[in-house]
Design an enzyme around this catalytic site. Structure first.
Site, PDB file in Angstrom:
ATOM      1  CG  HIS A  58      -1.935   1.132   1.173  1.00  0.00           C
ATOM      2  ND1 HIS A  58      -3.299   0.904   1.169  1.00  0.00           N
ATOM      3  CD2 HIS A  58      -1.791   2.473   1.116  1.00  0.00           C
ATOM      4  CE1 HIS A  58      -3.931   2.058   1.113  1.00  0.00           C
ATOM      5  NE2 HIS A  58      -3.036   3.038   1.086  1.00  0.00           N
ATOM      6  CG  HIS A  60      -1.202   6.904  -1.811  1.00  0.00           C
ATOM      7  ND1 HIS A  60      -2.463   7.066  -2.327  1.00  0.00           N
ATOM      8  CD2 HIS A  60      -1.350   6.220  -0.661  1.00  0.00           C
ATOM      9  CE1 HIS A  60      -3.342   6.503  -1.497  1.00  0.00           C
ATOM     10  NE2 HIS A  60      -2.694   5.982  -0.481  1.00  0.00           N
ATOM     11  CD  GLN A 153      -6.649  11.424  -1.549  1.00  0.00           C
ATOM     12  OE1 GLN A 153      -5.492  11.064  -1.615  1.00  0.00           O
ATOM     13  NE2 GLN A 153      -7.412  11.203  -0.497  1.00  0.00           N
ATOM     14  CG  HIS A 211      -7.587   4.524   0.649  1.00  0.00           C
ATOM     15  ND1 HIS A 211      -7.106   3.898  -0.470  1.00  0.00           N
ATOM     16  CD2 HIS A 211      -6.533   5.198   1.194  1.00  0.00           C
ATOM     17  CE1 HIS A 211      -5.814   4.185  -0.595  1.00  0.00           C
ATOM     18  NE2 HIS A 211      -5.438   4.964   0.400  1.00  0.00           N
ATOM     19  CD  GLU A 214      -6.236   6.875   5.838  1.00  0.00           C
ATOM     20  OE1 GLU A 214      -6.610   6.930   4.661  1.00  0.00           O
ATOM     21  OE2 GLU A 214      -5.064   7.124   6.184  1.00  0.00           O
ATOM     22  CG  ASP A 310      -0.786   5.342   3.419  1.00  0.00           C
ATOM     23  OD1 ASP A 310      -1.193   5.252   2.249  1.00  0.00           O
ATOM     24  OD2 ASP A 310      -1.479   5.799   4.345  1.00  0.00           O
ATOM     25  CD1 TRP A 316      -2.506  12.470   3.937  1.00  0.00           C
ATOM     26  CD2 TRP A 316      -1.542  12.258   1.928  1.00  0.00           C
ATOM     27  NE1 TRP A 316      -3.375  12.932   2.989  1.00  0.00           N
ATOM     28  CE2 TRP A 316      -2.814  12.823   1.754  1.00  0.00           C
ATOM     29  CE3 TRP A 316      -0.738  12.035   0.803  1.00  0.00           C
ATOM     30  CZ2 TRP A 316      -3.315  13.151   0.498  1.00  0.00           C
ATOM     31  CZ3 TRP A 316      -1.242  12.375  -0.450  1.00  0.00           C
ATOM     32  CH2 TRP A 316      -2.516  12.927  -0.585  1.00  0.00           C
TER      33      TRP A 316
HETATM   34 ZN   LIG Z   1      -3.433   5.110   1.337  1.00  0.00          ZN
END
Ligand SMILES: [Zn+2]
Length: 413
Positions: A58, A60, A153, A211, A214, A310, A316
Site C-alpha cells: 500500500h 501512493h 481520492q 481505502h 480511515e 502508504d 501525509w
Molecule cells: Zn493510502
C-alpha cells in the site's frame, strides 16, 4: 542468462544455511552443499538471511517526494494532506510524475522491494498520474512489479464525474478498483460508492482495494458493506480493505459481530501503522487514540493482514523513506505484537501475506519459481529487524538488482 549458484544463505526461518541454484532465471535446486558447475557464477553470502523480496502492499507513488509542494501539511491531519495534494495535483505533468516515481521505486528497490501496489489518484479530469504510472508499469516491469489501483481520492459519488473517471481508469488498464467511503458526503453515498466499485471490478475482472474507514469516527462502517458485498459475490480473496482505522474505535460488541462477517468474507487487510499513528487521533485530547486497525485480533482470527508504508515524503508522511522495516517495527510496537513468535513471523506482513493480498503467483523461494529474492546482513529476521540490517543483495530472475557493502563500524574505546 548466466546460471548462478548462491551459497550459504539461511532461507526464511531455517536455522542452517543452504545453497540456491538458479537456471534460466528460476530456482532449479535448493539444498545444502550444492556442487558448482562449469560456467556457473558463484556467490557466497556467508550464512546471511535470504527472504523472498519485500512487497509494498500500500503506497501512493503519484504523490511520492512532493512534501512541501506547494506547502507542508502543518496540522498533520489526513484532511489537510488531501487539501495540500489537491493543490499540487493541478500542476502535475506526466514527466513530473514519472521522474519522481522512478526515484521512489529505486529507493524502494534499495530496501529490498520488488513488488509494489500503488494507489493512483483518479479524481483528476486529465488522469495525468494514471497515464504516467501505466507507462512506468511497462517500462519498469523487468525490475519491479507495479500493481495499480484506481483510487478516487476525493470520492466517487462526491466528485464531479467520479463514476466516469473510475470507469475510464478501468478501461485504461488498472489492476484494481478502489473507493473511499469515509470521505463521501453522506452515508448513502458511501454505500453506493462501494456498490459501484464492486460492480465495476466484477465487470472488468479486476481486484478491489478500498481505502476503508480511515477516520477515527466509530460510526464509519464502510467495512461491513464491503465485506458483505465480497461475501455475497464470493470474491473475498480478491478484495482488500486498507487502513480500517475506525475499527480501532469500534465498541467490542460491534467488532465481535463484525468479525464473523469478516471471516465469512475472507477479505484481506492492509494496515499502515506508521502513517496512521501519525495521522489518526489528531482531534483527540487525551487519551489519544493510536488509530491502527486491530491487526492482532484479525490475525488471530485467521484473516490475512499485510503492512504498507502508504506515503513517501509527501503531504501525509514527510519522513516516509520506503523502508518497510520501519513499518514492521512500528507496527509490532503499536499493535503490541511483541511475543517471540510474533516477532519471528513478522516478515510475513511484508512478504507472504502481502503476496496473498496482491494475488501474486510465482512468489517465494521454491524450486520452479522465478529466482526473486533478497539477502539481509543478519543471520535471522529478529536480528535483522532489531539492528536494522541492510539489504546486501536483491536478485530478480537471478539478475542482481541491488548490491551493497555492509558498513562496518569501529567503536574506538
Ligand atoms: Zn493510502
Amino acid at each position: 542468462m548466466t546460471d548462478l549458484l548462491v551459497r550459504n544463505v539461511r532461507v526464511e526461518s531455517a536455522t542452517t544455511p543452504c545453497d540456491l541454484r538458479v537456471e534460466g532465471g528460476r530456482f532449479a535446486e535448493i539444498g545444502p552443499g550444492l556442487e558448482a558447475r562449469r560456467g556457473e557464477r558463484v556467490i557466497d553470502h556467508g550464512g546471511r538471511l535470504a527472504l523472498p523480496p519485500f512487497i509494498e502492499s500500500h503506497v501512493h507513488l503519484d504523490s511520492a517526494l512532493t512534501a512541501g509542494q506547494p506547502r507542508y501539511n502543518e496540522s498533520g491531519t489526513l484532511f489537510e494532506g488531501i487539501q495540500v495534494w489537491s493543490e499540487r495535483k493541478r500542476t502535475l505533468t506526466v514527466e513530473d510524475v514519472k521522474e519522481r516515481v522512478r526515484r521512489a521505486v529505486r529507493q524502494q528497490a534499495g530496501f529490498g522491494i520488488q513488488y509494489v501496489r500503488s494507489h493512483v489518484d483518479v479524481t483528476d479530469p486529465e488522469l495525468t498520474a494514471l497515464r504516467a504510472l501505466l507507462e512506468l508499469r511497462e517500462e519498469l516491469r523487468d525490475d519491479v512489479t507495479l500493481q495499480l489501483v484506481a483510487f478516487p481520492q476525493e470520492g466517487i459519488e462526491s466528485f464531479p464525474d467520479g463514476r466516469a473517471l473510475m470507469r475510464r481508469a478501468a478501461e485504461m488498464g488498472v489492476d484494481a478498483i478502489g473507493a473511499i467511503p469515509h470521505f463521501e458526503f453522506t452515508r448513502e453515498y458511501s454505500v453506493s460508492s462501494l456498490d459501484f466499485a464492486v460492480e465495476l471490478a466484477l465487470e472488468f475482472g479486476l481486484l478491489i482495494d478500498v481505502h476503508c474507514d480511515e477516520i477515527d469516527d466509530e460510526a464509519s462502517r464502510g467495512l461491513e458493506t464491503l465485506a458483505a458485498r465480497a461475501y455475497e459475490a464470493g470474491i473475498g480473496e480478491r478484495v482488500t480493505a486498507s487502513h480500517t482505522t475506525a475499527m480501532h474505535s469500534y465498541n467490542n460488541a460491534y467488532f465481535i459481530r463484525l468479525l464473523r462477517l469478516l471471516s465469512m468474507s475472507g477479505i484481506n487487510f492492509v494496515s499502515n501503522p506508521l502513517v496512521n499513528t501519525h495521522l489518526q487521533g489528531r482531534m483527540d485530547t487525551y487519551p489519544k487514540r493510536r488509530g491502527v486497525t486491530r491487526v492482532k485480533e484479525l490475525t488471530e482470527a485467521g484473516l490475512n493482514v499485510s503492512f504498507g508504508q502508504d506515503d513517501i515524503v509527501d503531504p501525509w508522511n514527510p519522513l516516509g523513506t520506503g523502508n518497510l522495516r520501519d513499518v514492521v517495527l512500528n507496527g509490532l510496537y503499536v499493535t503490541q505484537m511483541m511475543g517471540r513468535s510474533e516477532i519471528e513471523q513478522s516478515y510475513r506482513f511484508i512478504t507472504h501475506n502481502a503476496a496473498r493480498t496482491l494475488h501474486l503467483d510465482d512468489y517465494g523461494i521454491a524450486v520452479g519459481n522465478s529466482a526473486n529474492f533478497i539477502v539481509l546482513d543478519a543471520p535471522d529476521w529478529t536480528e535483522a529487524l532489531a539492528f536494522d540490517a541492510p539489504v546486501v543483495a536483491s536478485y530478480r530472475a537471478g539478475r542482481e538488482l541491488v548490491r551493497a557493502k555492509p558498513v562496518r563500524r569501529e567503536i574506538l574505546f
